[in-house]
Design a protein around this motif. Structure first.
Motif, mmCIF file in Angstrom:
data_model
loop_
_atom_site.group_PDB
_atom_site.id
_atom_site.type_symbol
_atom_site.label_atom_id
_atom_site.label_comp_id
_atom_site.label_asym_id
_atom_site.label_seq_id
_atom_site.Cartn_x
_atom_site.Cartn_y
_atom_site.Cartn_z
ATOM 1 N N LEU A 101 0.827 -1.102 -0.065
ATOM 2 C CA LEU A 101 -0.381 -0.251 -0.391
ATOM 3 C C LEU A 101 0.713 0.846 -0.163
ATOM 4 N N THR A 102 2.078 0.963 0.386
ATOM 5 C CA THR A 102 3.006 2.233 0.884
ATOM 6 C C THR A 102 3.544 2.989 -0.634
ATOM 7 N N TYR A 147 -9.637 2.774 -2.922
ATOM 8 C CA TYR A 147 -8.549 2.836 -4.223
ATOM 9 C C TYR A 147 -9.803 2.473 -5.860
ATOM 10 N N CYS A 148 -11.292 2.260 -5.178
ATOM 11 C CA CYS A 148 -11.820 2.007 -6.500
ATOM 12 C C CYS A 148 -12.493 3.213 -6.708
ATOM 13 N N GLN A 149 -12.259 3.691 -7.769
ATOM 14 C CA GLN A 149 -12.415 5.289 -7.810
ATOM 15 C C GLN A 149 -13.905 5.081 -8.026
ATOM 16 N N VAL A 178 -14.764 -0.985 6.621
ATOM 17 C CA VAL A 178 -14.782 -1.320 4.739
ATOM 18 C C VAL A 178 -13.687 -1.423 4.535
ATOM 19 N N PRO A 179 -12.729 -2.443 3.721
ATOM 20 C CA PRO A 179 -11.964 -3.219 3.069
ATOM 21 C C PRO A 179 -11.134 -1.739 3.163
ATOM 22 N N GLU A 180 -9.971 -1.716 3.206
ATOM 23 C CA GLU A 180 -9.234 -0.499 3.028
ATOM 24 C C GLU A 180 -8.687 -0.017 1.456
#
Length: 276
Positions: free
Chosen positions: A169-170, A249-251, A243-245
């Motif tokens: 993620l980083t 990322y799903c814009q 909510v799953p992190e």
């Protein structure tokens, strides 16, 4: 009174007898609940062992609409309770539920203490249920110019996420929207799928899976996403507390179903973060 699809939990302690029937007939406000989780020591197997093993116990407990959680705890010698309403999803400890639970299947008055804690019953792994994740061999683009490399691949919500194995993620992440796109089998390579986004600027990723089982799971889930006409994510009935992190990322998500979960307001995945 089934657990994990087995009748093995129905013991002499959970069967109705004359005592239970007499109790129920005595007053319309009376009932019974099954309490699971307290362990009773079992005798050691024959041999030189000196320790005793414990086996989870399920017990039928008599109660009424005025029975409090504290009184139920006292019967089982535990410090707190988790709650499952009429076969529904398991809730957190009772400090998170209202004082009065209007339900004909359980006591309507449940007392609790904010400091009560106990071991939470084990649910199915939430991450496994809400996303697919693994490290696989990946190639970007349709040409042979790009080389295969190990990458972390996540299928969550409406997108395929490809990231560095080390940074996850980083680090840099490639996000491929799948709604309206394509997922196809690559016949010249075993257990390989091609993922493509929609539109004139479509991108493509090839993912080589290790096993047939992985291949089939990813193919089945991705096929559902690409066939959607709207960017819907259905996370209902997953017993989620946040909510799953990766979903953030799903814009392109336009419809999100969180029915029948136990979402908190604060925290990294809390409801307050939906503006992201």
């Amino acid at each position: 009174m089934k657990r994990n699809g087995s009748r093995g939990c129905v013991t002499r302690k959970t069967r109705f007898g004359s005592r239970e029937r007499d109790w129920l007939k005595g007053d319309a406000q009376r009932g019974c609940v099954c309490l699971y989780g307290a362990s009773e020591p079992q005798p050691p197997a024959s041999g030189p062992q000196t320790s005793t093993s414990t086996q989870p116990d399920l017990k039928l407990v008599l109660c009424s609409t005025k029975t409090t959680a504290e009184e139920l705890c006292a019967q089982r010698e535990v410090q707190g309770l988790y709650l499952q309403l009429h076969g529904d999803l398991i809730r957190e400890h009772l400090s998170k539920v209202p004082d009065a639970i209007e339900c004909e299947h359980l006591p309507t008055q449940v007392g609790y203490d904010d400091e009560l804690q106990s071991e939470k019953p084990v649910n199915a792994d939430q991450q496994e249920r809400t996303l697919l994740k693994g490290v696989f061999s990946v190639r970007k683009g349709k040409t042979q110019l790009h080389k295969w490399a190990e990458r972390q691949v996540i299928l969550c919500g409406t997108s395929l996420i490809v990231a560095s194995v080390k940074d996850s993620l980083t680090g840099k992440m490639h996000i491929l929207p799948l709604v309206g796109g394509k997922v196809e089998e690559v016949k010249r390579r075993q257990h390989c799928l091609m993922f493509s986004s929609a539109g004139p600027q479509a991108q493509t990723y090839y993912v080589n899976f290790d096993t047939l089982t992985d291949y089939q799971r990813w193919h089945r889930q991705a096929s559902k996403v690409v066939s959607q006409t709207i960017s819907l994510v259905d996370l209902s009935c997953y017993s989620l507390e946040e909510v799953p992190e990766y979903l953030f990322y799903c814009q392109d998500v336009t419809h999100l179903n969180l029915r029948h979960n136990f979402m908190s307001l604060d925290g990294p995945g809390g409801l307050i973060n939906f503006s992201r």
